[in-house]
Design a protein around this motif. Structure first.
Motif, PDB file in Angstrom:
ATOM      1  N   LEU A  91       0.833  -1.195   0.000  1.00  0.00           N
ATOM      2  CA  LEU A  91       0.000   0.000   0.000  1.00  0.00           C
ATOM      3  C   LEU A  91       0.872   1.251   0.000  1.00  0.00           C
ATOM      4  O   LEU A  91       0.602   2.210  -0.732  1.00  0.00           O
ATOM      5  CB  LEU A  91      -0.942   0.015   1.200  1.00  0.00           C
ATOM      6  N   SER A  92       1.926   1.249   0.792  1.00  0.00           N
ATOM      7  CA  SER A  92       2.832   2.385   0.846  1.00  0.00           C
ATOM      8  C   SER A  92       3.408   2.671  -0.539  1.00  0.00           C
ATOM      9  O   SER A  92       3.433   3.823  -0.983  1.00  0.00           O
ATOM     10  CB  SER A  92       3.960   2.111   1.845  1.00  0.00           C
ATOM     11  N   THR A  93       3.828   1.657  -1.234  1.00  0.00           N
ATOM     12  CA  THR A  93       4.362   1.816  -2.592  1.00  0.00           C
ATOM     13  C   THR A  93       3.288   2.334  -3.534  1.00  0.00           C
ATOM     14  O   THR A  93       3.535   3.246  -4.329  1.00  0.00           O
ATOM     15  CB  THR A  93       4.914   0.466  -3.101  1.00  0.00           C
ATOM     16  N   SER A  94       2.094   1.786  -3.429  1.00  0.00           N
ATOM     17  CA  SER A  94       0.996   2.234  -4.295  1.00  0.00           C
ATOM     18  C   SER A  94       0.605   3.682  -4.009  1.00  0.00           C
ATOM     19  O   SER A  94       0.311   4.448  -4.925  1.00  0.00           O
ATOM     20  CB  SER A  94      -0.222   1.330  -4.130  1.00  0.00           C
ATOM     21  N   VAL A  95       0.599   4.058  -2.740  1.00  0.00           N
ATOM     22  CA  VAL A  95       0.243   5.441  -2.390  1.00  0.00           C
ATOM     23  C   VAL A  95       1.299   6.406  -2.919  1.00  0.00           C
ATOM     24  O   VAL A  95       0.956   7.468  -3.445  1.00  0.00           O
ATOM     25  CB  VAL A  95       0.037   5.592  -0.865  1.00  0.00           C
ATOM     26  N   ILE A  96       2.576   6.047  -2.823  1.00  0.00           N
ATOM     27  CA  ILE A  96       3.635   6.902  -3.361  1.00  0.00           C
ATOM     28  C   ILE A  96       3.449   7.046  -4.878  1.00  0.00           C
ATOM     29  O   ILE A  96       3.556   8.145  -5.427  1.00  0.00           O
ATOM     30  CB  ILE A  96       5.032   6.347  -3.023  1.00  0.00           C
ATOM     31  N   ARG A  97       3.138   5.959  -5.547  1.00  0.00           N
ATOM     32  CA  ARG A  97       2.869   6.036  -6.989  1.00  0.00           C
ATOM     33  C   ARG A  97       1.655   6.918  -7.256  1.00  0.00           C
ATOM     34  O   ARG A  97       1.648   7.736  -8.168  1.00  0.00           O
ATOM     35  CB  ARG A  97       2.627   4.639  -7.560  1.00  0.00           C
ATOM     36  N   MET A  98       0.620   6.769  -6.434  1.00  0.00           N
ATOM     37  CA  MET A  98      -0.579   7.578  -6.605  1.00  0.00           C
ATOM     38  C   MET A  98      -0.258   9.060  -6.409  1.00  0.00           C
ATOM     39  O   MET A  98      -0.765   9.914  -7.135  1.00  0.00           O
ATOM     40  CB  MET A  98      -1.674   7.147  -5.627  1.00  0.00           C
ATOM     41  N   LEU A  99       0.586   9.391  -5.449  1.00  0.00           N
ATOM     42  CA  LEU A  99       0.971  10.785  -5.232  1.00  0.00           C
ATOM     43  C   LEU A  99       1.655  11.357  -6.471  1.00  0.00           C
ATOM     44  O   LEU A  99       1.403  12.509  -6.846  1.00  0.00           O
ATOM     45  CB  LEU A  99       1.869  10.913  -4.005  1.00  0.00           C
TER      46      LEU A  99
END
Length: 156
Positions: free
Chosen positions: A17-25
Motif C-alpha cells: 500500500l505504501s508503494t501504491s500510495v507513493i505512486r498515486m501521489l
C-alpha cells in the motif's frame, strides 16, 4: 518479485500500500499538469482556495487549515486570485476588524466551469470502470484520507 533476479519478494500489505500510495501521489501531481485549465493565470494549486470559499466566505487562516497549508501561502494565493477578480474581501460580521475572503461572480462562474470540466475529464479517465468499482474506490480513498487526517503521531 525482485525483477533484477526473478525471485519473488514477499511484502506485507502495508508495504504494498505504501508503494501504491507513493505512486498515486506522483500520478496526482501529474493530474495537476494534465487537468483541464479554465484560466491561464489560475494554477491547480489555487483551486482548493476557490473551493474553500464556495459555500461561504472564510478567513485566510481557516482556508489554510482546511487546505492543510500555511496562512502565508494561502494569503499569497488569495492576493493573486483577488487581483484576477475571482475573489474579494468582505467584512467579517462577527468581527468588524477582520476580513473574509469570498468568491466574486466571476470566481463562482470559473469554479463552476472548472468543476464541470474536471468531472468530464474524470468520466473519460474512468470510462472503462464499472459504477461499483468507482463507488468502491471512492469509499477506500475517503477511508484512507480519514485515517491520515486523524493520525496525530507525526505532527510537527
Amino acid at each position: 518479485m525482485d525483477r533484477s533476479k526473478g525471485v519473488p519478494v514477499t511484502t506485507s500489505p502495508s508495504a504494498e500500500l505504501s508503494t501504491s500510495v507513493i505512486r498515486m501521489l506522483r500520478m496526482l501531481q501529474a493530474t495537476r499538469v494534465r487537468a483541464p485549465r479554465v484560466h491561464p493565470a489560475v494554477e491547480a494549486s489555487h483551486h482548493s482556495v476557490l473551493v474553500a470559499v464556495r459555500d461561504a466566505p472564510s478567513r485566510v487562516g481557516d482556508i489554510a487549515e482546511r487546505n492543510l497549508s500555511d496562512a502565508s501561502t494561502v494569503s499569497r494565493q488569495v492576493s493573486h486570485l483577488t487581483s484576477l477578480g475571482l475573489l474579494h474581501k468582505v467584512p467579517d460580521p462577527q468581527d468588524g476588524r477582520a476580513q473574509l475572503v469570498a468568491l466574486t461572480d466571476e470566481g463562482a462562474a470559473l469554479l463552476d466551469e472548472l468543476v464541470e470540466r474536471r468531472e468530464a475529464w474524470f468520466a473519460e479517465l474512468l470510462d472503462d470502470w464499472s459504477e461499483s468499482d468507482i463507488a468502491a474506490f471512492i469509499g477506500y480513498v475517503d477511508r484512507f484520507c480519514d485515517a491520515v487526517s486523524t493520525d496525530q503521531r507525526h505532527r510537527p
